[in-house]
Design an enzyme around this catalytic site. Structure first.
Site, PDB file in Angstrom:
ATOM      1  N   ARG A  43      21.482 -15.736   5.622  1.00  0.00           N
ATOM      2  CA  ARG A  43      20.279 -16.096   6.373  1.00  0.00           C
ATOM      3  C   ARG A  43      20.354 -17.587   6.720  1.00  0.00           C
ATOM      4  O   ARG A  43      20.853 -18.404   5.934  1.00  0.00           O
ATOM      5  CB  ARG A  43      19.021 -15.881   5.521  1.00  0.00           C
ATOM      6  CG  ARG A  43      18.564 -14.444   5.453  1.00  0.00           C
ATOM      7  CD  ARG A  43      17.969 -13.951   6.771  1.00  0.00           C
ATOM      8  NE  ARG A  43      17.481 -12.583   6.671  1.00  0.00           N
ATOM      9  CZ  ARG A  43      18.181 -11.492   6.962  1.00  0.00           C
ATOM     10  NH1 ARG A  43      19.418 -11.593   7.399  1.00  0.00           N
ATOM     11  NH2 ARG A  43      17.652 -10.297   6.855  1.00  0.00           N
ATOM     12  N   HIS A  68      23.257 -13.810  15.265  1.00  0.00           N
ATOM     13  CA  HIS A  68      22.771 -12.866  14.237  1.00  0.00           C
ATOM     14  C   HIS A  68      23.208 -11.437  14.583  1.00  0.00           C
ATOM     15  O   HIS A  68      22.379 -10.527  14.687  1.00  0.00           O
ATOM     16  CB  HIS A  68      21.244 -12.950  14.094  1.00  0.00           C
ATOM     17  CG  HIS A  68      20.741 -12.415  12.783  1.00  0.00           C
ATOM     18  ND1 HIS A  68      19.678 -12.949  12.108  1.00  0.00           N
ATOM     19  CD2 HIS A  68      21.168 -11.369  12.017  1.00  0.00           C
ATOM     20  CE1 HIS A  68      19.452 -12.263  11.000  1.00  0.00           C
ATOM     21  NE2 HIS A  68      20.360 -11.292  10.924  1.00  0.00           N
TER      22      HIS A  68
HETATM   23  P1  NAP Z   1      22.220  -7.469  -2.432  1.00  0.00           P
HETATM   24  O1  NAP Z   1      23.009  -6.219  -2.667  1.00  0.00           O
HETATM   25  O2  NAP Z   1      20.799  -7.525  -2.864  1.00  0.00           O
HETATM   26  O3  NAP Z   1      23.042  -8.663  -3.120  1.00  0.00           O
HETATM   27  C1  NAP Z   1      22.522  -9.949  -3.235  1.00  0.00           C
HETATM   28  C2  NAP Z   1      23.495 -10.784  -4.053  1.00  0.00           C
HETATM   29  O4  NAP Z   1      23.020 -12.146  -4.039  1.00  0.00           O
HETATM   30  C3  NAP Z   1      23.601 -10.350  -5.519  1.00  0.00           C
HETATM   31  O5  NAP Z   1      24.927 -10.442  -5.954  1.00  0.00           O
HETATM   32  C4  NAP Z   1      22.721 -11.380  -6.231  1.00  0.00           C
HETATM   33  O6  NAP Z   1      23.087 -11.657  -7.567  1.00  0.00           O
HETATM   34  C5  NAP Z   1      22.981 -12.609  -5.388  1.00  0.00           C
HETATM   35  N1  NAP Z   1      21.890 -13.582  -5.577  1.00  0.00           N
HETATM   36  C6  NAP Z   1      20.576 -13.436  -5.284  1.00  0.00           C
HETATM   37  N2  NAP Z   1      19.886 -14.529  -5.645  1.00  0.00           N
HETATM   38  C7  NAP Z   1      20.786 -15.383  -6.196  1.00  0.00           C
HETATM   39  C8  NAP Z   1      20.685 -16.668  -6.787  1.00  0.00           C
HETATM   40  N3  NAP Z   1      19.505 -17.306  -6.898  1.00  0.00           N
HETATM   41  N4  NAP Z   1      21.811 -17.239  -7.259  1.00  0.00           N
HETATM   42  C9  NAP Z   1      23.011 -16.589  -7.185  1.00  0.00           C
HETATM   43  N5  NAP Z   1      23.182 -15.367  -6.624  1.00  0.00           N
HETATM   44  C10 NAP Z   1      22.070 -14.774  -6.143  1.00  0.00           C
HETATM   45  O7  NAP Z   1      22.227  -7.864  -0.880  1.00  0.00           O
HETATM   46  P2  NAP Z   1      23.263  -7.411   0.250  1.00  0.00           P
HETATM   47  O8  NAP Z   1      22.959  -6.052   0.708  1.00  0.00           O
HETATM   48  O9  NAP Z   1      24.630  -7.727  -0.193  1.00  0.00           O
HETATM   49  O10 NAP Z   1      22.804  -8.403   1.431  1.00  0.00           O
HETATM   50  C11 NAP Z   1      22.854  -9.809   1.272  1.00  0.00           C
HETATM   51  C12 NAP Z   1      22.135 -10.494   2.413  1.00  0.00           C
HETATM   52  O11 NAP Z   1      22.906 -10.402   3.614  1.00  0.00           O
HETATM   53  C13 NAP Z   1      20.800  -9.889   2.822  1.00  0.00           C
HETATM   54  O12 NAP Z   1      19.762 -10.290   1.948  1.00  0.00           O
HETATM   55  C14 NAP Z   1      20.604 -10.455   4.225  1.00  0.00           C
HETATM   56  O13 NAP Z   1      19.931 -11.690   4.162  1.00  0.00           O
HETATM   57  C15 NAP Z   1      22.038 -10.687   4.702  1.00  0.00           C
HETATM   58  N6  NAP Z   1      22.390  -9.833   5.856  1.00  0.00           N
HETATM   59  C16 NAP Z   1      22.708 -10.415   7.034  1.00  0.00           C
HETATM   60  C17 NAP Z   1      23.097  -9.624   8.105  1.00  0.00           C
HETATM   61  C18 NAP Z   1      23.504 -10.234   9.408  1.00  0.00           C
HETATM   62  O14 NAP Z   1      23.626  -9.502  10.399  1.00  0.00           O
HETATM   63  N7  NAP Z   1      23.775 -11.518   9.463  1.00  0.00           N
HETATM   64  C19 NAP Z   1      23.114  -8.222   7.961  1.00  0.00           C
HETATM   65  C20 NAP Z   1      22.778  -7.669   6.741  1.00  0.00           C
HETATM   66  C21 NAP Z   1      22.409  -8.479   5.677  1.00  0.00           C
HETATM   67  P3  NAP Z   1      23.004 -10.523  -8.715  1.00  0.00           P
HETATM   68  O15 NAP Z   1      24.218  -9.642  -8.455  1.00  0.00           O
HETATM   69  O16 NAP Z   1      23.111 -11.286  -9.981  1.00  0.00           O
HETATM   70  O17 NAP Z   1      21.707  -9.797  -8.513  1.00  0.00           O
HETATM   71  C1  GLV Z   2      20.100  -8.249   9.047  1.00  0.00           C
HETATM   72  O1  GLV Z   2      20.044  -9.426   9.134  1.00  0.00           O
HETATM   73  C2  GLV Z   2      19.762  -7.517   7.877  1.00  0.00           C
HETATM   74  O2  GLV Z   2      19.135  -8.060   6.964  1.00  0.00           O
HETATM   75  O3  GLV Z   2      20.123  -6.314   7.822  1.00  0.00           O
END
Ligand code: NAP
Ligand code: GLV
Length: 312
Positions: A227, A275
């Site tokens: 983000r 994005h």
């Molecule tokens: P997820 O499965 O919830 O994983 C989040 C990871 O971040 C976990 O490993 C978590 O640690 C870690 N984390 C959270 N808070 C933290 C902190 N304070 N310090 C250190 N590590 C921390 O999420 P995901 O599905 O992988 O998605 C991640 C993010 O990608 C989304 O939240 C979104 O913002 C972004 N995204 C962007 C796009 C785009 O098109 N650009 C698309 C989809 C998603 P733990 O393992 O210890 O819980």
């Molecule tokens: C996109 O940014 C998502 O959070 O899936």
């Protein structure tokens, strides 16, 4: 029982997808809500703050995205379960975005584009993949999938998470105590963190100055597909201009759409995308909504439930 689709520019496409997936669904697209009491479920992306609070019988909120910061920023968000979108298609898109950008900077393409523009035939030294460590901030669904894809390309892998974690072939670090050691081993930093009160503004010039300087690449690399609120764009530009950072790929920004006047647009060492790293596919969203609403109706456990206290 009606489902409201709210906030997304693609609301009508999602509505059609839901009708195709299950013709029995009653669908409304905001702001067409003649009877707020009839709405039980919401599919939402950045709903106008306060709008979901107007639905007295709401039972479930399904996030159009994997991230839920666009929902949790609303202080009046109803206290019903929120599930985020976790989907193979979205994960695959993120993996290809991250792999493409790691390879792009590893192979110094940003400089080679400059050489092409200047019609300069010049060899640039490159490290082997095994001489580079890709460090992933956030080893959740997306971070782990990226690690799994990058391993076979030969990179060394590191990861940073909130709590301790074990992931095959990834050197794992956790919490503020593990952050500097993680950065000190990382040549290419991939940011896949959620935006929460703990992570907001984490990517600063100071943090980037702690990255490992690779032996052959001109400097470390930043790839942020998490983000925009995680990063200081001014800090990244200062870091690039000072030669502390070699290059950056940024898919997300503090303000979206990025204003045309922003310095990031013209920076030669930044590869900017609007994005698009991992769009949610409307058909997949529709199927996901139908499945989650079905579980909610049957009183079954909901996968991918958001922990509101953690913020993700
Ligand atoms: P997820 O499965 O919830 O994983 C989040 C990871 O971040 C976990 O490993 C978590 O640690 C870690 N984390 C959270 N808070 C933290 C902190 N304070 N310090 C250190 N590590 C921390 O999420 P995901 O599905 O992988 O998605 C991640 C993010 O990608 C989304 O939240 C979104 O913002 C972004 N995204 C962007 C796009 C785009 O098109 N650009 C698309 C989809 C998603 P733990 O393992 O210890 O819980
Ligand atoms: C996109 O940014 C998502 O959070 O899936």
């Amino acid at each position: 029982m009606t489902t409201l689709i709210i906030g997304s520019e693609r609301a009508s496409t999602f509505a059609q997808g839901v009708r195709d997936a299950d013709p029995s669904f009653n669908i409304r697209t905001w702001p067409d809500v003649p009877d707020p009491k009839a709405i039980r479920y919401a599919l939402a992306w950045g709903p106008p703050p306060g709008e979901l609070a107007k639905l007295p019988n709401l039972q479930l909120i399904v996030s159009v995205g994997a991230g839920v910061d666009h929902l949790l920023k609303d202080p009046s968000l109803p206290g019903v379960p929120v599930v985020r979108f976790v989907d193979e298609d979205l994960t695959g898109r993120m993996v290809s975005y991250v792999a493409a950008n790691v390879l792009y900077h590893h192979r110094r393409m940003i400089e080679l584009r400059e050489k092409q523009a200047a019609r300069t035939w010049e060899y640039l030294a490159e490290p082997a993949a095994h001489e580079l460590t890709v460090g992933i901030m956030g080893l959740g669904v997306l971070g782990q999938a990226c690690a799994k894809a990058l391993g076979p390309l030969g990179y060394k892998l590191a990861g940073w998470t909130r709590g301790p974690k074990e992931v095959a072939n990834v050197k794992c670090f956790a919490g503020s105590a593990g952050l500097d050691a993680f950065l000190g081993e990382t040549d290419i930093l991939v940011v896949l963190l959620p935006l929460t009160p703990d992570t907001r503004g984490i990517i600063t010039r100071k943090l980037l100055s702690k990255l490992h300087r690779p032996a052959i690449l001109p400097g470390p690399v930043l790839i942020n597909a998490g983000r925009g609120g995680l990063q200081s764009e001014d800090g990244i530009i200062a870091s690039l201009d000072a030669g502390e950072l070699y290059a950056a790929s940024l898919d997300v920004f503090s303000t979206e759409p990025l204003p045309a006047s922003h310095a990031v647009w013209a920076h030669k060492r930044i590869l900017l995308t609007p994005h698009i790293a991992a769009e949610s596919d409307p058909r997949a969203i529709a199927r996901y909504l139908v499945a989650q609403v079905g579980r909610s109706k049957r009183g079954e456990p909901l996968p991918n439930l958001v922990d509101r206290a953690r913020g993700y």
